[in-house]
Design an enzyme around this catalytic site. Sequence first.
Site, PDB file in Angstrom:
ATOM      1  N   SER A 136     -43.379 -54.821  30.142  1.00  0.00           N
ATOM      2  CA  SER A 136     -42.496 -53.933  30.888  1.00  0.00           C
ATOM      3  C   SER A 136     -41.263 -54.738  31.302  1.00  0.00           C
ATOM      4  CB  SER A 136     -43.238 -53.396  32.116  1.00  0.00           C
ATOM      5  OG  SER A 136     -42.383 -52.643  32.928  1.00  0.00           O
ATOM      6  N   LYS A 162     -41.426 -51.838  26.905  1.00  0.00           N
ATOM      7  CA  LYS A 162     -41.151 -50.712  27.814  1.00  0.00           C
ATOM      8  C   LYS A 162     -39.927 -51.073  28.628  1.00  0.00           C
ATOM      9  CE  LYS A 162     -43.446 -49.429  32.135  1.00  0.00           C
ATOM     10  NZ  LYS A 162     -44.736 -49.005  32.728  1.00  0.00           N
ATOM     11  N   LYS A 164     -37.576 -50.213  31.781  1.00  0.00           N
ATOM     12  CA  LYS A 164     -37.441 -49.463  33.024  1.00  0.00           C
ATOM     13  C   LYS A 164     -36.075 -48.794  33.001  1.00  0.00           C
ATOM     14  CE  LYS A 164     -41.153 -50.391  35.457  1.00  0.00           C
ATOM     15  NZ  LYS A 164     -42.022 -49.307  35.941  1.00  0.00           N
ATOM     16  N   ASP A 190     -39.714 -46.027  31.270  1.00  0.00           N
ATOM     17  CA  ASP A 190     -40.402 -45.640  32.510  1.00  0.00           C
ATOM     18  C   ASP A 190     -39.362 -45.452  33.603  1.00  0.00           C
ATOM     19  OD1 ASP A 190     -42.066 -45.248  34.669  1.00  0.00           O
ATOM     20  OD2 ASP A 190     -43.031 -47.219  34.573  1.00  0.00           O
ATOM     21  N   GLU A 215     -42.184 -42.228  30.607  1.00  0.00           N
ATOM     22  CA  GLU A 215     -43.181 -42.296  31.678  1.00  0.00           C
ATOM     23  C   GLU A 215     -42.578 -41.812  32.992  1.00  0.00           C
ATOM     24  OE1 GLU A 215     -44.778 -46.269  31.757  1.00  0.00           O
ATOM     25  OE2 GLU A 215     -45.762 -45.982  33.689  1.00  0.00           O
ATOM     26  N   ASP A 240     -47.736 -41.310  35.140  1.00  0.00           N
ATOM     27  CA  ASP A 240     -48.268 -42.474  35.839  1.00  0.00           C
ATOM     28  C   ASP A 240     -48.553 -42.041  37.284  1.00  0.00           C
ATOM     29  OD1 ASP A 240     -48.522 -44.804  37.360  1.00  0.00           O
ATOM     30  OD2 ASP A 240     -46.828 -45.859  36.507  1.00  0.00           O
ATOM     31  N   LYS A 264     -53.991 -46.573  35.765  1.00  0.00           N
ATOM     32  CA  LYS A 264     -53.996 -47.770  36.612  1.00  0.00           C
ATOM     33  C   LYS A 264     -55.159 -47.609  37.574  1.00  0.00           C
ATOM     34  CE  LYS A 264     -49.031 -48.576  36.890  1.00  0.00           C
ATOM     35  NZ  LYS A 264     -47.828 -48.187  37.657  1.00  0.00           N
ATOM     36  N   GLY A 292     -49.905 -51.432  34.823  1.00  0.00           N
ATOM     37  CA  GLY A 292     -50.024 -52.681  35.575  1.00  0.00           C
ATOM     38  C   GLY A 292     -49.263 -52.612  36.881  1.00  0.00           C
TER      39      GLY A 292
HETATM   40  O1  SMG Z   1     -47.802 -55.223  35.610  1.00  0.00           O
HETATM   41  O2  SMG Z   1     -46.428 -55.634  33.981  1.00  0.00           O
HETATM   42  C1  SMG Z   1     -46.734 -55.067  35.025  1.00  0.00           C
HETATM   43  C2  SMG Z   1     -45.755 -54.082  35.593  1.00  0.00           C
HETATM   44  C3  SMG Z   1     -45.755 -52.847  34.797  1.00  0.00           C
HETATM   45  O3  SMG Z   1     -43.855 -51.472  34.925  1.00  0.00           O
HETATM   46  C4  SMG Z   1     -44.903 -51.773  35.418  1.00  0.00           C
HETATM   47  N1  SMG Z   1     -45.393 -51.186  36.525  1.00  0.00           N
HETATM   48  O4  SMG Z   1     -44.603 -47.811  37.182  1.00  0.00           O
HETATM   49  O5  SMG Z   1     -45.671 -48.672  35.595  1.00  0.00           O
HETATM   50  C5  SMG Z   1     -45.033 -48.801  36.618  1.00  0.00           C
HETATM   51  C6  SMG Z   1     -44.685 -50.146  37.200  1.00  0.00           C
HETATM   52  C7  SMG Z   1     -44.951 -50.246  38.652  1.00  0.00           C
HETATM   53  C8  SMG Z   1     -44.647 -51.586  39.186  1.00  0.00           C
HETATM   54  S1  SMG Z   1     -44.696 -51.695  40.892  1.00  0.00           S
HETATM   55  C9  SMG Z   1     -44.594 -53.387  41.165  1.00  0.00           C
HETATM   56 MG    MG Z   2     -45.013 -46.491  35.530  1.00  0.00          MG
END
Ligand code: SMG
Ligand code: MG
Length: 369
Positions: A136, A162, A164, A190, A215, A240, A264, A292
């Site tokens: 990500s 992925k 953001k 995402d 996402e 998510d 998750k 994650g």
């Molecule tokens: O653990 O690699 C990881 C992060 C993956 O993008 C990620 N998580 O919405 O999926 C999600 C985000 C939330 C992160 S909050 C710290």
């Molecule tokens: Mg997400």
Amino acid sequence: MKLEAVELIRLNVPLKSAFRTSFSSVNTHEVVWAHAITDSGEGWAECGANDRPDYSSEYHTGAMAVLKQFMLPDLFALGNDLTAESVTPTLEWIKGHRMAKAAIETALLDAQLRAANTSFATYLGATKTKVPAGVSVGIMDSLPELMEYVERYLNEGYVRIKLKIEPGWDYEPVKLVRETYGDDLLLQVDANTAYTRNDFDLLKRLDEFNLLLIEQPINEEDMLGHAKLADYIETPVCLDETIISADIARDAIELGAAEIINIKPSRVGGYLESKKIHDVSVANNIPVWCGGMLETGIGRAANLALAAMPGFTLPGDTSASSRYFEVDTTTPFVLVDGHIDVPTGPGIGVDPIAEIVDRYAVSREWIKA
Ligand code: SMG
Ligand code: MG
């Protein structure tokens, strides 16, 4: 088994680089661990809550408070009748707080499985010994900076990228990555709820990039909005934040709001509920993948076991330790040919390294029966 005490540990683990999403930018993984002591051994879990209630309503000091005041007393009161499977029914009267529930359930499941000499993977019915790893990539200050990270991760072997996104950081970065690496790159985005029902045309523009999925584009409570969007765009809509239980997953699938699901365990209250979401998704031909929360090794280990279940047909956000940390809290998870090995030892299969925990712990508190 019987729960004798729980140690709540707060850790500030430095990240290698800032991780920026549509809701925050963090340099440090501020997190809480639950360390359960039972009469048949100990167990460990990492709570998914962030330091602020920005990803969901939970946050780490809130999670510690609800564990201390309400959850642990009820679990102590079970005496010898406690099992990991009894945590959810016992705590069912407590509304929400799924990340706190997941932390204590997982720590107890770890203790129970260590005592039974069984791994998480075996308990969950995992069918793979290694899982493909995606990565990500946070929002960056510039496109060249983004390309530097994407290039680095692809060179390391990550099998899926992925990005953001948020309004103002969507079409251009996605276009650049797609054009640079071609159609074979597994690419997804995402938004962490950053868009609204008024942005559907903007999101439709992403259709030209043949993304694996988008996402959580809009508000987590707007399931109908996601169903409308899924009808309107070609890119599959993946949920998510919205998916907090197997019942919600079932509804989202039936409504057409979730064409793919990110599971998750922390968000849904633990690995038992995650398994239910896996099962309802498989029964409806909905692909799932493991999300994650920047977990250190303690949380990552159990996620890898989950990601090895048969319905996890897309690469997860389960990256290697080196993606996040100079020093992980366990033996690091490493990327080999784009995959990470699923732990095989009892319970989560890894142990915290005491010296590293001491280095990063900012508080430790014992709650006793
Ligand atoms: O653990 O690699 C990881 C992060 C993956 O993008 C990620 N998580 O919405 O999926 C999600 C985000 C939330 C992160 S909050 C710290
Ligand atoms: Mg997400």
